[in-house]
Design a protein around this motif. Structure first.
Motif, PDB file in Angstrom:
ATOM      1  N   ARG A   1      37.112  27.110  28.558  1.00  0.00           N
ATOM      2  CA  ARG A   1      36.810  28.524  28.785  1.00  0.00           C
ATOM      3  C   ARG A   1      37.106  28.903  30.226  1.00  0.00           C
ATOM      4  O   ARG A   1      36.940  28.089  31.141  1.00  0.00           O
ATOM      5  CB  ARG A   1      35.343  28.831  28.453  1.00  0.00           C
ATOM      6  CG  ARG A   1      35.032  28.650  26.956  1.00  0.00           C
ATOM      7  CD  ARG A   1      33.576  28.873  26.612  1.00  0.00           C
ATOM      8  NE  ARG A   1      33.316  28.503  25.224  1.00  0.00           N
ATOM      9  CZ  ARG A   1      33.035  29.390  24.240  1.00  0.00           C
ATOM     10  NH1 ARG A   1      32.959  30.673  24.508  1.00  0.00           N
ATOM     11  NH2 ARG A   1      32.836  28.971  23.006  1.00  0.00           N
TER      12      ARG A   1
ATOM     13  N   THR B   1      34.889  28.744  16.830  1.00  0.00           N
ATOM     14  CA  THR B   1      34.389  27.537  17.506  1.00  0.00           C
ATOM     15  C   THR B   1      33.613  26.643  16.543  1.00  0.00           C
ATOM     16  O   THR B   1      32.986  25.676  16.976  1.00  0.00           O
ATOM     17  CB  THR B   1      33.501  27.916  18.699  1.00  0.00           C
ATOM     18  OG1 THR B   1      32.408  28.718  18.216  1.00  0.00           O
ATOM     19  CG2 THR B   1      34.296  28.702  19.724  1.00  0.00           C
TER      20      THR B   1
ATOM     21  N   PRO C   1      37.898  31.803  24.054  1.00  0.00           N
ATOM     22  CA  PRO C   1      37.972  30.365  24.362  1.00  0.00           C
ATOM     23  C   PRO C   1      39.375  29.838  24.093  1.00  0.00           C
ATOM     24  O   PRO C   1      40.081  30.322  23.204  1.00  0.00           O
ATOM     25  CB  PRO C   1      36.957  29.743  23.394  1.00  0.00           C
ATOM     26  CG  PRO C   1      36.047  30.861  23.000  1.00  0.00           C
ATOM     27  CD  PRO C   1      36.880  32.110  23.029  1.00  0.00           C
TER      28      PRO C   1
ATOM     29  N   SER D   1      34.258  21.350  27.562  1.00  0.00           N
ATOM     30  CA  SER D   1      32.979  21.057  26.927  1.00  0.00           C
ATOM     31  C   SER D   1      33.134  20.128  25.733  1.00  0.00           C
ATOM     32  O   SER D   1      34.223  19.984  25.164  1.00  0.00           O
ATOM     33  CB  SER D   1      32.341  22.380  26.473  1.00  0.00           C
ATOM     34  OG  SER D   1      31.278  22.169  25.562  1.00  0.00           O
TER      35      SER D   1
ATOM     36  N   GLU E   1      24.672  23.076  28.237  1.00  0.00           N
ATOM     37  CA  GLU E   1      25.707  23.950  27.666  1.00  0.00           C
ATOM     38  C   GLU E   1      26.019  25.148  28.552  1.00  0.00           C
ATOM     39  O   GLU E   1      26.689  26.089  28.128  1.00  0.00           O
ATOM     40  CB  GLU E   1      25.311  24.428  26.255  1.00  0.00           C
ATOM     41  CG  GLU E   1      25.009  23.277  25.300  1.00  0.00           C
ATOM     42  CD  GLU E   1      24.541  23.744  23.936  1.00  0.00           C
ATOM     43  OE1 GLU E   1      24.551  24.959  23.677  1.00  0.00           O
ATOM     44  OE2 GLU E   1      24.159  22.871  23.116  1.00  0.00           O
TER      45      GLU E   1
ATOM     46  N   HIS F   1      29.592  28.087  25.771  1.00  0.00           N
ATOM     47  CA  HIS F   1      29.804  26.762  25.188  1.00  0.00           C
ATOM     48  C   HIS F   1      28.642  26.424  24.258  1.00  0.00           C
ATOM     49  O   HIS F   1      27.496  26.840  24.492  1.00  0.00           O
ATOM     50  CB  HIS F   1      29.912  25.707  26.285  1.00  0.00           C
ATOM     51  CG  HIS F   1      31.232  25.716  26.999  1.00  0.00           C
ATOM     52  ND1 HIS F   1      32.424  25.439  26.371  1.00  0.00           N
ATOM     53  CD2 HIS F   1      31.550  25.967  28.302  1.00  0.00           C
ATOM     54  CE1 HIS F   1      33.409  25.522  27.241  1.00  0.00           C
ATOM     55  NE2 HIS F   1      32.913  25.839  28.419  1.00  0.00           N
TER      56      HIS F   1
ATOM     57  N   VAL G   1      28.702  20.805  28.759  1.00  0.00           N
ATOM     58  CA  VAL G   1      29.845  21.141  29.598  1.00  0.00           C
ATOM     59  C   VAL G   1      30.133  19.926  30.477  1.00  0.00           C
ATOM     60  O   VAL G   1      29.287  19.499  31.270  1.00  0.00           O
ATOM     61  CB  VAL G   1      29.572  22.387  30.451  1.00  0.00           C
ATOM     62  CG1 VAL G   1      30.834  22.773  31.228  1.00  0.00           C
ATOM     63  CG2 VAL G   1      29.120  23.548  29.567  1.00  0.00           C
TER      64      VAL G   1
ATOM     65  N   ASP H   1      32.116  20.930  23.002  1.00  0.00           N
ATOM     66  CA  ASP H   1      32.355  21.768  21.822  1.00  0.00           C
ATOM     67  C   ASP H   1      33.849  21.915  21.538  1.00  0.00           C
ATOM     68  O   ASP H   1      34.251  22.734  20.715  1.00  0.00           O
ATOM     69  CB  ASP H   1      31.696  23.140  21.975  1.00  0.00           C
ATOM     70  CG  ASP H   1      32.309  23.993  23.085  1.00  0.00           C
ATOM     71  OD1 ASP H   1      33.341  23.583  23.662  1.00  0.00           O
ATOM     72  OD2 ASP H   1      31.734  25.054  23.392  1.00  0.00           O
TER      73      ASP H   1
END
Length: 1823
Positions: free
Chosen positions: A974, A1101, A987, A968, A928, A948, A952, A970
């Protein structure tokens, strides 16, 4: 004997001809006669007596040489010629004898002419087989060839010409292939080169002359050199032509490639290598004025080719040419040319400076004596003086002679002579410049008696005119220069060019011919004028004229452009088929107008901003001539030049107030050309007919000009609002596309796929280039172009690396073997000499790209799979990332590791890359984080980049190295500061799944990201804001993304095997509208009103669990699973301040205090927190007490108390000031407390719990009030008081909302039904009149609080559960929060649809049924709902019919249409009132498994049903009771049931492959089962007279059965290619319709069993339901593609039997006068000339006679070509009707057979006023 150089050339050709003949073995008797004749000719020509006469007989000698070579080539090609004659059926002996006799006759005549020394006219004969060898379309540089006017004067330059001819004729292996003739300007290099070329051409030799010209740089001759040379050779030799035609036959792209290395290899070297040296003869190629080819970089590749320094070993070097090839190159000795040619063994240099002075003087003496022979006063003395003074410069001698012949005003020839020979420039090399000064001074004398002002005016005019001549991008003739000058901004500059150039004939071409381009006769004159230190007062500053040229170009277009400027004849025709168009183009678009259209941006760009010029540009973009400009560019095939030029205009205007619209319009036009350019080039009328109508509503062109084109196609629905990102969808792979790569020049895309192939695509059109590259035996994991674009490297799961030739699509050599596991990553070194690969075998390998051999041993060190590899920019190092969590650096030269592994990541390294300057490395990891490393020391530059919350996947530096972008799992993108490692801004939110790939645009202004959510998104790299909405057309996970080198396009690869091309400059909302009324119009799909959605707020997020408006409505608070509370501006959706941090787990609930100064939040961390809204800081410590997560928080109305509910089954009260608990917890619930709320008067609290109850509590004492409120059958998720406190609303997991009387605790009304998932949140509007609810079904719904009825349609937009809803304090807006991580704002004053009303049907329709009167359609869906739709409009009628809890399989209307029967996977049959939409009685229960089919009896009193329980059941339609027991007999599921027309029989079809008949009265089977089908019987239907049954089966057949005998009638009806799902008779029994899994609907003749017409195509998935309308004119079908389609069932046979109203008769301009709908005659849809692409029959095309001309009257619609991959909809004989852009094709559902598509929303076309064919020009209405 001294032989003339010309004779050497001719004799050399003759010698080669004899070698050709000797080499030919295929000789029969006739051919031998011709060989003997050639022997006679050769013997005659080499006799001493003959050689002695050659000088005087050059012309005849050349003819003999040409004819001899033609004979030799005939002998060489004799085998091929015989084969061709055989194919034509000709008599070979006769043909051969005839040809040989012709050759012999010509040779005899020529030799007799030579003997008699008489030049009688004899035509050279050359045999042509007539074989078609197509080289059309191959790029050829016009006017770049031999110029016979440049030859040396006879008798001059004999020594050097003799040297060159000896070199040409040399046969040794060590003879240099290239001769470089160098020297300063004016020495006569070009004259020598053109003399050799002309001699060689006259002698019949094979060759080419290619001339560069500094004044023609706009022609880009450096990109056309070898394609032109190849064409020249092919035109002179049939063997070369055949070899070249073979090369390009299956590689059309080679014909137009600008890559000269490809041209060299594929168009020259490879065809020539197919021919032996002896079969070609001598070849001389002249490349003149190489120094005028542009800047050094433009000739870099050409110098590499000529010097034999090509870096790609796969491309043949010049030394590999046959040894009889000779290149003659002339140039000045510029540094780059000199460096390239220095010390190269195969290049011979002859310098003009090395010619002995006495030889040069002698030749110039001969020249001047010839030029001045008419002047008696000049003799040997004067000639000698001039020759000596010229110092070897022929150009000086030419100018001197012309100045003596026509001396300057005031001087005699003698005086002019004396002045010239007496002038003495300081430096010899400036002798030419001195001559120019003398000539110009003579033209503009400095007379001390003359008016100084007049002299200055003359000089100023000279500078202006010469600035215009030198400043144009290509030379223009006199008339065009005057036309341009007449529009210069300064009126004093609007004089005729002749006033200056008429006296400059010695310096400029074209001064006496108005159609010849004016240009310097010698390049040195330009050099003189533009060098102020040499030209002095004659200095010309070319930059100063750019403003005038720009202004004049715009004015020329203003006066010259017009609609349909070239009188294009028909919109049905491509430009290439428009008769006489080239002649009309030449007449209607004169050179100055063509020039202005092509080059006006080129002249604007270098100028300083000027308001006057800016006004002209603004006027240009505001006026319809903008469209006329595009039209002209399309006709002259110059559209491509506008694409890179328009952004330069936008940039020039940027930052200047008042020109924002013009700047935006420039970019909009660029997008317009990118999308529609190919269409406009193909058929220019469709600029107006198709392109303008299909352009987005908000495009500048559409808004500004559409109204001017009223008689044009109109999109009635489905028109894009803004530009979409998608330009082209590339389909071809059959597996996931794993890798995409642009070629360095951006013209090609390479893709690798799981289907084991590499493919090449045209990056503009998306068309496949060549065949797939086959060789890999497993998935292709990685592809990359070589830096020169000639090769592709690919890595594969088959453990190999392969190299491919881009031009031939063939593998280069064998696979590169060495890796022992899958190859994951491949990359070329920046210079293209090496390849690095990374593999699952834990190693990297280096390979020599030329030899394909490994370089050294594998690079070992990683202990797990190598995922990513990359070279440093300087090629000295390699970086790799591995699954072993390390990054490693390697020496690229030795393969040795550099230092220790870079350690820091704690999990797999997924992506590595060098910064552009090579000083840093960025690595992305599954841990991450992102790490930045010092590339020199291997040390981290900063702390890991954290933020993140999942793996990633991808990392990339910006082009300037200042920023890093990451993508990423997620779902976020970014941006990071590469120097500090700090995150830049918030983000970038928008993706809803893993972000797999990220990339900066080359200019660093944009970021492209690809995701598994099937979208590509573009972001502004400066602001992080989305540049446009995502590309929703992508239908599967994106696995790879790449930006084109120019940054204008993105290529994406997807798991569904498709490649998409996207426009990287996406649709900015621009303001303009309508000035083109007479063109195509969009008939459907455009939003009618504002949608309910106002704003989408992104930033969290994690899931958004709670939203709350501030009391003043200006702020929104949100709580999220990302552990933060956030504040947002309620109007703009922008974040207010930083996130509120403190909770250590998900924030479940937020609420404002009544005064808006505080926020309370509850969390899964078991705490409650208070926050200060002004400072965004926590107020004191957390409120502790709950022992499980806190689900709900609320302030009391006066703000003094807080109530909270928790998973610990309790409620708690808190003092809001002291933050202390008030009393004991409120206990009573037996499960989690999900929701709490105060009453408006603060006396009570309501709570909802997972124990399915609602409870009321005394707010003061905490005691329960009465008993729990019971009624919900699942968890109560949300509770709230009405604003007046009299009512409580509760939402529940049982999918209902309930109202309770707050005083009594009793239900107020029936539960509110509609949601199909848990109701997670409820809220009253401030006035209490409405309730809003959010649900797990992803919808928000509004309800009338008084009646409990739903208000309007559900609010659609969220893509996951809606967890929180809230009204704004003024009741005008609703805020909703969802697990899709977004907050959405909605306009609460609904009644306006969020989208087309039937859009919610798109995911659920499983079947359809038409009402008996044909006015309504009933649909069943997967979610168990039944809907009634208007059969004409497709719009819903009334509310959904709710009740079924499973998929609805079958629907049947009662005969009178008043009732509807449905059956479902819930095992029930239900009866509905069709008028009221309400359930009639209870469900019919009895079946024990899914009920598949239901049908009414003809009298409507009974129902029959068939089920997966293998039974058929009869029901009483009045009582719902079963009639008798089940009908048993089938051994498999019963798929379909039907009553006979008289109601006495039932037919049933089953999975047991049988059809059964049953007696309705007794329930007994009638006869034996009907056998014949070999698979499931899916559908059964009786004929209207009951005598026959039709069945459809999984065996792909339709069968007819005789009811009386049970026998099959005739043969099976064959045609479907997959299972037949549904069949039905027409009302009259004459036709049958069938629907199939092959996606088609078919019509059959019920009597003959033959198909009627072509299959009805349009569905994109299984067609599972079909039926006729009651009048038999329509067919309705339903498909798994989620659409219902209504088709025209009548195949028209009658002519048009009514008079259509002529749209164009109403107005002299052909405008379409609008009429009331009732007044518009409705076309007869049964007629075969009814052509419509809309659900509205009044939108049909009018005046179809021309379109349908020359076609029969039997189903003319079948002559239409369905829209193909190219987007064209064509009528009969491929007549172009309209074109659909790529972004609209997937949703374009209509064709001439379709009457209606449900759901609505795709493109529908209104063609009712469309001007088409020869009347297309009526689309325009001039003001």
């Amino acid at each position: 004997m001294q032989v003339h150089p010309y004779a050497k050339i001719a004799l050399g050709v003759l010698s080669c001809a004899s070698k050709m003949v000797i080499a030919q073995s295929d000789r029969d008797q006739a051919i031998q006669r011709l060989v003997d004749k050639l022997d006679q000719v050769y013997e005659f020509m080499i006799q001493d007596e003959t050689l002695g006469q050659i000088s005087s007989m050059r012309g005849i000698l050349g003819q003999i040489s040409q004819q001899t070579l033609a004979c030799a080539r005939f002998i060489r090609d004799y085998s091929e010629t015989k084969s061709f004659w055989e194919r034509l059926g000709k008599d070979i002996l006769t043909e051969t004898n005839n040809e040989i006799q012709r050759y012999s006759d010509v040779l005899d005549a020529l030799m007799q002419n030579f003997r008699d020394q008489v030049a009688r006219d004899v035509a050279i004969y050359t045999h042509h087989t007539g074989e078609l060898l197509d080289l059309s379309g191959m790029t050829y540089a016009a006017n770049a060839g031999l110029d016979t006017r440049k030859q040396c004067l006879q008798g001059t330059r004999t020594e050097i010409l003799s040297q060159i001819t000896d070199w040409v004729n040399s046969t040794g292996d060590d003879v240099p292939r290239v001769l470089w003739l160098s020297g300063p300007a004016g020495k006569g290099k070009s004259a020598i080169a053109h003399t050799i070329a002309n001699w060689f051409s006259d002698a019949g030799g094979l060759g080419s002359c290619y001339c560069f010209d500094r004044d023609r740089e706009a022609d880009r001759r450096h990109e056309k050199i070898f394609s032109t040379i190849a064409r020249d050779l092919a035109d002179r030799d049939s063997g070369v032509r055949r070899a070249l035609a073979d090369t390009v036959q299956h590689a059309s792209a080679l014909k137009t490639t600008a890559d000269i290395i490809q041209q060299w290899q594929k168009l020259l070297m490879e065809p020539l290598q197919k021919l032996s040296e002896s079969t070609v003869g001598p070849v001389v190629i002249v490349i003149d004025a190489l120094d005028e080819s542009g800047e050094a970089k433009t000739r870099r590749d050409l110098l590499r080719i000529l010097s034999g320094k090509l870096q790609n070993a796969a491309v043949p070097q010049i030394t590999e040419l046959p040894k009889n090839f000779r290149f003659i190159v002339t140039s000045r000795p510029l540094r780059d040319i000199q460096n390239s040619f220095a010390d190269v063994q195969h290049i011979r240099r002859i310098s003009m400076d090395d010619i002995p002075p006495e030889v040069a003087e002698r030749d110039i003496y001969a020249y001047v004596s010839k030029k001045l022979e008419g002047l008696s006063q000049f003799g040997s003395k004067e000639f000698s003086a001039l020759a000596k003074k010229a110092d070897g410069l022929f150009e000086w001698a030419r100018l001197a002679c012309e100045s003596i012949e026509a001396p300057p005003p005031g001087l005699s020839p003698n005086q002019s002579f004396n002045v010239m020979v007496s002038r003495d420039p300081v430096e010899r090399e400036h002798l030419l410049y001195d001559m120019y000064d003398f000539i110009l001074t003579g033209i503009m004398p400095k007379d001390k008696h003359a008016n100084p002002k007049s002299q200055q005016t003359q000089l100023a005019r000279f500078r202006s005119v010469m600035g215009q001549i030198l400043g144009t991008a290509e030379p223009l003739p006199l008339n065009s220069l005057n036309a341009m000058r007449s529009h210069f901004l300064d009126e004093n500059e609007r004089y005729k060019v002749e006033v200056i150039v008429e006296h400059m004939g010695s310096l400029l071409s074209g001064t006496t011919n108005s159609s010849t381009p004016i240009r310097p006769l010698h390049a040195s004159f330009r050099d003189f004028l533009t060098n102020q230190s040499h030209s002095g007062e004659f200095f010309v500053d070319v930059s100063k004229v750019q403003h005038d040229l720009a202004f004049a170009s715009l004015r020329v277009m203003e006066h010259g452009l017009s609609f349909n400027i070239c009188d294009l004849k028909s919109s049905y025709l491509p430009n290439s088929e428009d008769p006489g168009l080239p002649d009309r183009v030449e007449k209607c678009i004169p050179p100055h107008l063509s020039y202005a259209c092509r080059f006006w941006p080129v002249h604007v760009q270098p100028t300083q901003f000027d308001p006057e010029l800016a006004k002209e540009i603004k006027s240009f973009f505001d006026h319809q001539r903008l469209l006329f400009w595009i039209e002209a560019l399309g006709i002259i095939k110059a559209l491509s030049g506008a694409v890179p030029a328009l952004p330069l205009i936008a940039k020039w205007l940027k930052g200047h107030a008042g020109y924002e619209d013009a700047s935006s319009a420039a970019m909009d036009v660029q997008r317009f050309i990118q999308v529609f350019g190919g269409l406009i080039l193909h058929s220019t009328p469709h600029l107006y007919v198709s392109a303008l109508p299909f352009s987005p509503v908000n495009s500048a062109l559409s808004r500004a000009f559409s109204a001017r084109f009223p008689n044009s196609l109109r999109l009635a629905s489905g028109r894009d609002i803004n530009w979409t990102a998608v330009q082209t969808v590339i389909s071809g792979h059959t597996g996931w596309v794993t890798s995409v790569s642009f070629s360095p020049d951006g013209t090609r895309i390479a893709t690798g796929s799981w289907d084991h192939t590499v493919r090449l695509w045209d990056a503009v059109t998306g068309q496949a280039v060549g065949e797939p590259l086959l060789g890999h035996t497993e998935s292709v994991t990685s592809v990359s172009f070589s830096p020169d674009g000639t090769r592709i490297v690919s890595g594969s799961g088959d453990k190999t690396v392969r190299l491919w030739d881009v031009a031939t699509w063939q593998p280069i050599g064998e696979p590169l073997l060495g890796h022992t596991e899958s190859v994951n990553s491949v990359a070329f070194s920046p210079n293209g000499t090496r390849i690095v690969t990374g593999s699952d075998d834990n190693t990297l390998r280096l390979w020599n790209a030329a030899t394909r051999q490994p370089i050294g041993e594998p690079l070992r060190g990683h202990t797990d799979c190598v995922n990513s590899v990359s070279f440093s920019p300087d090629e000295t190092r390699i970086v790799s990332g591995s699954y072993d969590s390390t990054v490693r650096l390697w020496e690229a030269a030795t393969g040795q590791p550099v230092g220790e592994p870079l350690e820091g990541h704690t999990f797999s390294v997924t992506s590595v890359t060098f910064s552009p300057d090579g000083t840093r490395i960025a690595s992305a990891s599954s841990d991450e984080s992102v790490q930045i490393w010092d590339a020199a020391t291997g040390e981290p530059v900063c702390e890991p980049l954290l933020g993140h919350t999942d793996r990633v996947r991808s990392v990339s530096f910006s082009p300037d190295g200042s920023r890093i972008v990451t993508g990423s799992d997620d779902s976020t993108v970014r941006l990071w500061d590469a120097a500090t490692g700090k995150q830049v801004g918030e983000p970038l939110l928008g993706h809803t799944d893993w972000v797999f790939s990220v990339s900066f645009s080359p200019d660093g202004t944009r970021i492209a990201t690809g995701s598994w959510d099937h979208t590509v998104r573009l972001w502004d790299a400066a602001t992080g804001q989305p540049v446009a909405e995502p590309s929703q057309e992508l239908t599967n996970s994106i696995t790879s993304v790449s930006l084109s080198p120019d940054g204008t396009r993105i290529a994406t690869g997807s798991e569904d095997g498709t490649v998409w091309l996207l426009d990287a400059v996406t649709g900015q909302p621009v303001t303009f509208s309508a000035r083109f009324p007479n063109s195509l119009r969009l008939a459907s799909g455009r939003d009618i009103n504002w949608t309910a959605v106002q704003t989408v707020i992104r930033g969290h997020t994690g899931y958004v669990n709670s939203v709350s408006f501030s009391p003043d409505g200006t702020r929104i608070a949100t709580g999220s699973d990302d552990r933060t509370v956030r504040l947002w501006d309620a109007v703009t959706g922008q974040p207010v301040g930083e996130p509120l941090l403190g909770h250590t787990d998900a924030v479940t609930s937020v609420s404002f205090s009544p005064d808006g100064t505080r926020i309370v939040s509850g969390s899964a961390d078991k705490t409650v927190r208070l926050w200060d809204v002004a400072t965004w800081q926590p107020i004191g410590e957390p409120l502790l007490g709950h022992t499980e997560l806190v689900n709900s928080v609320a302030f009391s109305p006066n703000g003094t108390r807080i109530v909270t509910g928790s998973d610990d089954h309790t409620l708690r009260l808190w003092n809001a000031a002291t933050r202390q608990p008030i009393g004991e917890p409120l206990r009573g619930h037996t499960d989690w407390v999900n929701s709490v709320s105060f009453s408006p008067d603060e006396t009570r609290i309501v709570s909802g719990s997972y124990d399915n109850t609602v409870r009321l509590w005394e707010a003061e004492t905490g005691q329960p009030v009465g008993e729990p409120l019971e009624g919900h059958t699942s968890s109560v998720t949300s509770v709230t008081f009405s604003p007046d406190g009299t009512c409580i609303a509760s939402g529940s997991g049982d999918k209902t909302v309930r109202f309770w009387d707050a005083a009594t605790g009793k239900p107020v009304c029936e539960p509110l039904l509609g949601h199909t998932g848990w109701v997670q949140s409820v809220s009253f509007s401030p006035d209490g009149s409405r309730i809003v609810t959010g649900s797990d079904d992803d919808t928000v719904r509004l309800w009338d609080a008084a009646t409990g009825k739903q208000v309007g349609e559900p609010l659609l937009g969220h893509t996951s559960f809606v967890y929180s809803v809230s009204f704004s304090p003024d009741g005008t807006r609703i805020a909703t929060g969802s697990l899709d991580s977004t907050v959405r704002l909605w306009d609460a004053a609904t009644g306006q649809p969020v989208a087309e009303p039937s859009q919610e049907l798109t995911n659920s329709i499983t079947l359809v049924s038409l009402s008996p009167d044909g006015t309504r359609i009933a649909t069943g869906s997967k979610d168990g709902t039944v809907r009634l739709l208007d059969a004409v409009t497709g719009q819903p009628v009334g509310e959904p019919l709710l009740g079924h809890t499973g998929l609805v399989y079958s629907i049947s209307f009662s005969p009178d249409g008043t009732r509807i029967a449905t059956c479902s996977a819930d095992k029930t049959v239900r009866l509905w009132d069709a008028g009221k939409g309400q359930l009639v009685g209870e469900p019919f229960c009895g079946h024990t498994d899914d009920v598949n089919s239901v049908s009414f009896s003809p009298d409507g009193t009974h129902l029959v049903s068939g089920s997966d329980d293998k039974t058929v059941r009869l029901w009483d339609a009045g009582t719902g009771q079963p009639v008798g027991g089940p009908l048993e007999g089938h051994t498999g599921e019963v798929c379909s049931v039907s009553f006979s027309p008289d109601g006495t029989r039932i037919a049933s079809g089953s999975a047991d492959k049988t059809l059964r008949l049953w007696d309705v009265a007794t329930g007994q089977p009638v006869g034996e089962p009907l056998l014949g089908h070999t698979d499931w019987v899916r559908s059964v239907s009786f004929s209207p007279d009951g005598s026959r049954i039709v069945t459809g089966s999984n065996d792909n057949t339709v069968r007819l059965w005789d009811v009386a005998t049970g026998k099959q009638v005739g043969e099976p009806l064959l045609g479907h290619t997959s299972l037949v799902c549904s069949v039905s008779f027409s009302p009259h029994g004459t036709r049958i319709v069938s629907g199939s899994a092959d996606k088609t609907v078919r019509l059959w003749d019920a009597a003959t069993g033959q198909p009627i017409g072509q299959p009805l195509r349009g569905h994109t998935d299984v067609v599972h339901s079909v039926s006729f309308s009651s009048d038999g004119t329509r067919i309705i079908s339903c498909s798994y593609d989620r659409t219902v389609r209504v088709w025209y069932a009548v195949i028209g046979k009658s002519l048009h039997d009514h008079t259509e109203e002529d749209c164009f008769a109403s107005s002299p301009h052909g405008s379409c006068i609008s009429h009331p709908t009732a007044a518009i005659p409705t076309p007869n849809t049964a007629n075969d000339d009814f052509i419509s692409f809309s659900s509205n029959s009044t939108h049909a095309l009018r005046n179809t006679a021309e379109l349908l001309a020359d076609t029969g009257h039997d189903d003319r619609r079948s002559t239409f070509a369905f829209m193909g991959d190219d987007g064209w909809m064509m009528g009969p004989n491929r007549r172009l009707l309209f074109w659909v852009p790529p972004a609209s094709r997937a949703a374009f559902r209509y064709n001439p057979w379709i009457a209606l598509v449900i759901p609505r929303g795709g493109p529908e076309l209104d063609l009712s006023c469309m001007a088409h064919g020869t009347r297309w020009r009526h689309c325009y209405e001039d003001s």
